[in-house]
Design an enzyme around this catalytic site. Structure first.
Site, PDB file in Angstrom:
ATOM      1  N   HIS A  26       0.825  -1.205   0.000  1.00 23.28           N
ATOM      2  CA  HIS A  26       0.000   0.000   0.000  1.00 23.28           C
ATOM      3  C   HIS A  26       0.865   1.264   0.000  1.00 23.28           C
ATOM      4  CE1 HIS A  26      -3.820   2.016   1.924  1.00 23.28           C
ATOM      5  NE2 HIS A  26      -3.346   2.720   0.915  1.00 23.28           N
ATOM      6  N   ARG A  55      -1.749   8.843  -6.078  1.00 26.12           N
ATOM      7  CA  ARG A  55      -2.236   9.382  -4.809  1.00 26.12           C
ATOM      8  C   ARG A  55      -3.745   9.207  -4.720  1.00 26.12           C
ATOM      9  NH1 ARG A  55      -0.389  15.263  -2.643  1.00 26.12           N
ATOM     10  NH2 ARG A  55      -0.996  14.919  -0.500  1.00 26.12           N
ATOM     11  N   ALA A  56      -4.200   8.589  -3.631  1.00 31.11           N
ATOM     12  CA  ALA A  56      -5.622   8.245  -3.536  1.00 31.11           C
ATOM     13  C   ALA A  56      -6.499   9.472  -3.278  1.00 31.11           C
ATOM     14  CB  ALA A  56      -5.831   7.218  -2.436  1.00 31.11           C
ATOM     15  N   GLU A 112       1.261   2.508   3.744  1.00 36.75           N
ATOM     16  CA  GLU A 112       0.696   3.725   3.163  1.00 36.75           C
ATOM     17  C   GLU A 112       1.588   4.929   3.421  1.00 36.75           C
ATOM     18  OE1 GLU A 112      -3.310   4.933   4.334  1.00 36.75           O
ATOM     19  OE2 GLU A 112      -3.773   5.490   2.273  1.00 36.75           O
ATOM     20  N   TYR A 121     -12.143   7.408   4.882  1.00 40.17           N
ATOM     21  CA  TYR A 121     -11.405   6.178   4.540  1.00 40.17           C
ATOM     22  C   TYR A 121     -11.867   5.012   5.420  1.00 40.17           C
ATOM     23  CZ  TYR A 121      -7.715   8.411   1.649  1.00 40.17           C
ATOM     24  OH  TYR A 121      -7.000   9.057   0.677  1.00 40.17           O
TER      25      TYR A 121
END
Ligand code: ZN
Length: 340
Positions: A6, A70-71, A283, A193
């Protein structure tokens, strides 16, 4: 081998974000939503990674990162389908450049050109391009392209099936990953999230998706949201809803990562969830970038928490790489091709 499942390109060169700003401005003004893309040199890309993700990977002792755009800036709710499509291609192409510069360290996962109210079937073409042409090994699937208003049907709805059929055909998993929040009630990384992680799990529990797709695989990030902490609630709900036990009903297809930023959270995750369902993830450089004053270490240095677990090394190895190779067969094939 240690594979971080991730990672996002949160440090992309400024010119990339400038392009996005120009694109969204053009959308508002009725201009071209796919303007010319700036020249970004290999050195700019190297600099953006060497000081950040690569430095931390080396310091922390990991080998590889499964890397995606990038989320938080996927922002599927911005503009329209054409905006999302053009932005997504630019983001995925940039990831491909990263992978080409550091093929031993990064392997790609793609963003999808989702857009509120648009069939997810329209994302199949980009998934196929990224997997078959760019060599990516998975995708990030947004269960809520509206950015916090949840206007899409649940993931178990047949509207998603054409996309799932393609995932099965290509043998790629999806990480369930929302983007920014445009609902002031939900802080993006602190609430939206974690809500989405928890919501996706409950949707899988309530539906029968994996009866229709026995080989479909999802990674629910951020440690599975609230799910491991409330595992008894979910086991009880499965029972009340006359579903099979979670181990059969959901956990043959769903995996959690280790993006839980403290030791007690990791301890609980490993106590509750089967080892075979846990993938190492950090992450980084992402949502929580600071140093924990209680430990003196980075919150997102999740490898430390796993290292500290009183479990056999063989079990840790599953979490660090074995499980990821099983869940991402194309990653496994690529490693085998390198003799790993
Ligand atoms: Zn993420």
């Amino acid at each position: 081998m240690i594979i971080d499942c991730h990672g996002h390109y949160t440090t992309a060169p400024k010119a990339h974000d400038d392009w996005r700003a120009a694109q969204t401005a053009a959308f508002k003004n009725g201009g071209d939503v796919d303007p010319a893309y700036p020249a970004i040199s290999d050195d700019e890309i190297r600099e953006s990674l060497e000081a950040n993700q690569l430095r931390l990977l080396r310091e922390r002792g990991a080998d590889m990162t499964i890397f995606s755009p990038r989320a938080s800036t996927m922002a599927h709710h911005v503009g329209n389908e054409a905006v999302s499509k053009a932005w997504t291609r630019r983001c995925n192409d940039l990831i491909k450049r990263v992978v080409d510069l550091y093929p031993e360290t990064f392997i790609g996962v793609c963003q999808l050109p989702q857009s509120p109210g648009v069939s997810v079937a329209h994302s199949i073409e980009e998934l196929e391009r990224c997997v078959t042409e760019l060599g990516f090994v998975g995708c990030n699937l947004n269960p809520d392209p509206s950015g916090g208003h949840w206007t899409a049907p649940p993931l178990t709805d047949r509207a998603w099936y054409p996309f799932f059929e393609k995932m099965v055909e290509l043998d790629v998993p999806a990480m369930i990953h929302v983007s920014g929040s445009c609902n002031a009630n939900f802080h993006a990384t602190g609430a939206h999230y974690i809500n989405a992680d928890t919501t996706a799990f409950m949707q899988f529990l309530e539906g029968d998706l994996f009866r229709d797709f026995p080989t479909l695989r999802f990674i629910i990030p951020h440690g599975g949201g609230a799910v491991p902490y409330h595992w008894g609630r979910y086991r009880g709900l499965a029972d009340m809803l006359k579903k099979p036990p979670l181990r059969e009903h959901v956990m043959r297809n769903v995996y959690f990562d280790t993006c839980v930023y403290h030791q007690p959270g990791i301890d609980l995750l490993f106590k509750v969830i089967d080892l075979d369902n846990i993938l190492f993830g950090s992450e980084m450089v992402g949502a929580v970038r600071g140093i924990d004053p209680e430990t003196g270490n980075y919150f997102d240095d999740t490898k430390r928490y796993i290292d500290a677990l009183p479990i056999p090394d063989a079990d840790k190895q599953k979490v660090f790489s074995g499980n990821a190779r099983r869940v991402y067969p194309r990653l496994d094939a690529s490693l085998k091709a390198r003799g790993l």
